[in-house]
Design an enzyme around this catalytic site. Structure first.
Site, PDB file in Angstrom:
ATOM      1  N   THR A  97     -17.138 -74.784 -51.476  1.00 27.54           N
ATOM      2  CA  THR A  97     -17.443 -73.350 -51.531  1.00 27.54           C
ATOM      3  C   THR A  97     -16.690 -72.620 -52.633  1.00 27.54           C
ATOM      4  O   THR A  97     -17.231 -71.716 -53.263  1.00 27.54           O
ATOM      5  CB  THR A  97     -17.067 -72.714 -50.161  1.00 27.54           C
ATOM      6  N   SER A 106     -17.956 -81.410 -49.617  1.00 30.90           N
ATOM      7  CA  SER A 106     -16.955 -82.377 -49.145  1.00 30.90           C
ATOM      8  C   SER A 106     -17.445 -83.213 -47.963  1.00 30.90           C
ATOM      9  O   SER A 106     -16.792 -84.184 -47.589  1.00 30.90           O
ATOM     10  CB  SER A 106     -15.631 -81.701 -48.831  1.00 30.90           C
ATOM     11  N   THR A 124     -13.597 -77.445 -47.850  1.00 31.71           N
ATOM     12  CA  THR A 124     -12.633 -77.422 -46.746  1.00 31.71           C
ATOM     13  C   THR A 124     -12.970 -78.432 -45.648  1.00 31.71           C
ATOM     14  O   THR A 124     -12.081 -78.877 -44.923  1.00 31.71           O
ATOM     15  CB  THR A 124     -12.572 -76.024 -46.101  1.00 31.71           C
ATOM     16  N   ASP A 125     -14.259 -78.795 -45.534  1.00 30.57           N
ATOM     17  CA  ASP A 125     -14.671 -79.572 -44.355  1.00 30.57           C
ATOM     18  C   ASP A 125     -13.906 -80.885 -44.185  1.00 30.57           C
ATOM     19  O   ASP A 125     -13.573 -81.264 -43.062  1.00 30.57           O
ATOM     20  CB  ASP A 125     -16.187 -79.847 -44.397  1.00 30.57           C
ATOM     21  N   THR A 181      -5.034 -80.121 -40.244  1.00 26.61           N
ATOM     22  CA  THR A 181      -6.351 -80.330 -39.671  1.00 26.61           C
ATOM     23  C   THR A 181      -7.146 -79.042 -39.874  1.00 26.61           C
ATOM     24  O   THR A 181      -6.558 -77.954 -39.887  1.00 26.61           O
ATOM     25  CB  THR A 181      -6.223 -80.735 -38.180  1.00 26.61           C
ATOM     26  N   THR A 189      -3.511 -88.392 -29.755  1.00 28.52           N
ATOM     27  CA  THR A 189      -3.950 -87.503 -28.677  1.00 28.52           C
ATOM     28  C   THR A 189      -5.084 -86.566 -29.132  1.00 28.52           C
ATOM     29  O   THR A 189      -5.133 -86.161 -30.290  1.00 28.52           O
ATOM     30  CB  THR A 189      -2.783 -86.666 -28.116  1.00 28.52           C
ATOM     31  N   GLN A 190      -5.932 -86.228 -28.176  1.00 27.10           N
ATOM     32  CA  GLN A 190      -6.986 -85.234 -28.443  1.00 27.10           C
ATOM     33  C   GLN A 190      -6.406 -83.827 -28.471  1.00 27.10           C
ATOM     34  O   GLN A 190      -7.066 -82.885 -28.900  1.00 27.10           O
ATOM     35  CB  GLN A 190      -8.055 -85.297 -27.338  1.00 27.10           C
ATOM     36  N   CYS A 191      -5.165 -83.662 -27.971  1.00 26.44           N
ATOM     37  CA  CYS A 191      -4.549 -82.328 -27.961  1.00 26.44           C
ATOM     38  C   CYS A 191      -4.243 -81.882 -29.386  1.00 26.44           C
ATOM     39  O   CYS A 191      -3.992 -82.698 -30.258  1.00 26.44           O
ATOM     40  CB  CYS A 191      -3.239 -82.344 -27.175  1.00 26.44           C
TER      41      CYS A 191
HETATM   42  N1  ASP Z   1     -19.306 -77.461 -46.897  1.00 28.65           N
HETATM   43  C1  ASP Z   1     -18.255 -77.028 -47.763  1.00 28.65           C
HETATM   44  C2  ASP Z   1     -17.449 -78.249 -48.144  1.00 28.65           C
HETATM   45  O1  ASP Z   1     -16.621 -78.694 -47.413  1.00 28.65           O
HETATM   46  C3  ASP Z   1     -17.423 -76.007 -47.082  1.00 28.65           C
HETATM   47  C4  ASP Z   1     -16.262 -75.513 -47.907  1.00 28.65           C
HETATM   48  O2  ASP Z   1     -16.087 -75.761 -49.057  1.00 28.65           O
HETATM   49  O3  ASP Z   1     -15.451 -74.793 -47.339  1.00 28.65           O
HETATM   50  O4  ASP Z   1     -17.665 -78.774 -49.216  1.00 28.65           O
END
Ligand code: ASP
Length: 344
Positions: free
Chosen positions: A14, A59, A90-91, A167, A279-281
């Site tokens: 993005t 990503s 970000t993904d 994360t 852990t899932q936590c």
């Molecule tokens: N779908 C985008 C990516 O991870 C979302 C982002 O950039 O925040 O490439």
């Protein structure tokens, strides 16, 4: 910062979008003209070069070949630059930052991942802020002229975090990432405040960077849930070519205590599979000595992932399996703290 040089590597996501004033459509931002587009960067007085991936990717399309390519660019340009800023979607940023932390051994320069929730060319973007601060951090040196943050990190929404501790936490807030089990390394306010005790420092400077590009993606993430069926366990653990499993368990590392479940784990581990418990936590650590349900896993041969994130545990398995063709060796290495990814 006069003699400092930074390489900004744009991979996609993005952050790299700009709204065309004519038709309002989002089009790729030209990072070759980064200083013209973000004139605030001139104030640093450092040299900023850019490298744009071709093609740029969302990503969600990241894979091990992408990580090898990224590590290869850093290897090739390592001597020429004081720091690296990686613009990334970000993904899957936490997966990539974790992978790079293992692939780059004896790193002495900053490798800062950042991105944004809104495109850099939108009025309310968080992209400019993230980019500017990431570059400032990548330039920062201590009084001996060494990098202030010689680590693979994520900078996002005012916080600098160790990459393999992060994360993705929110799909819409500007605070997209958290570091649930390790303190932030710096906060960007009026000034950038570094939390020195938490930042990794090499014992001795001047080592050569080792870049490990052998990765083996023969591992899966298996999240357990109430009602998980024997057939599901069997088909996942019996997948041809599978060498490792990140087992996402309940609470402090617990799983069903039924005989068939523990048996399926014991058999898979006995066949040589590396099974690691995380852990899932959101926060806290695995402790397989507390409840019978955790003790059962330990006796079935499951390794402790401590307070590792799932992203980091998976990247660590890919890395270790790439280094060692024998799973016995992977099992010996896995519980060690290699890059500050676990509290141990
Ligand atoms: N779908 C985008 C990516 O991870 C979302 C982002 O950039 O925040 O490439």
């Amino acid at each position: 910062m006069k003699d400092t040089s930074i390489l900004v590597i744009y991979t996609g996501g993005t952050i790299g979008m700009k709204q065309d004033p004519d038709d309002l459509a989002l089009r790729p931002f030209n990072f070759e003209q980064i200083v013209e587009e973000v004139p605030e960067l001139r104030k640093f007085g450092c040299r900023i070069d850019t490298f744009t991936f071709d093609p740029i990717i969302d990503s969600s399309d990241v894979d091990v070949d992408f990580w090898k390519r990224l590590a290869g660019i850093i290897e090739e340009k390592y001597a020429e630059y004081d720091g690296f800023v990686i613009l990334h979607g970000t993904d899957t940023m936490s997966y990539s930052a974790s992978a790079l932390s293992f692939m780059l051994e004896d790193l002495e320069k900053p490798v800062i991942f950042t991105g944004s929730q809104l495109p850099i060319g939108m009025p309310r973007t968080d992209g400019k802020e993230n980019l500017i601060s990431a570059i400032e951090i990548a330039c920062a040196k201590d009084c001996n002229g060494n990098a202030k943050v010689p680590e693979v990190c994520i900078f996002f929404d005012s916080a600098l975090m160790r990459g393999n501790r992060t994360t993705k936490y929110s799909a819409e807030e500007f605070k997209a990432f958290i570091s649930p089990n390790y303190p932030t390394l710096a906060e960007a306010g009026i000034n950038i405040k570094y939390h020195d005790p938490f930042i990794y420092r090499p014992q001795e400077w001047g080592k050569r960077l080792k870049v490990h590009k052998d990765l083996d993606p023969g591992a899966v993430i298996l999240k357990i849930y109430p009602g998980i069926a024997p057939g599901t366990m069997e088909s996942i653990l019996g997948m041809p070519g599978l060498r490792g499993v990140v087992l996402e368990t309940f609470g402090s590392g617990n799983a069903p205590s039924s005989e068939w479940f523990i048996d399926s784990i014991r058999k898979a581990s006995g066949r040589g599979l590396v099974i690691v418990n995380v852990t899932q936590c959101m926060t806290g650590s695995v402790n397989m000595g507390v409840y019978a349900t955790g003790i059962g896993l330990k006796s079935a041969g499951v390794l402790n992932g401590y307070d590792s994130t799932t992203e980091s545990a998976l990247a660590k398995l890919f890395f270790l399996m790439g280094q060692y063709p024998d799973n016995k060796r992977v099992k010996c290495e896995f519980e060690k703290n290699l890059r500050g990814e676990i509290s141990k």
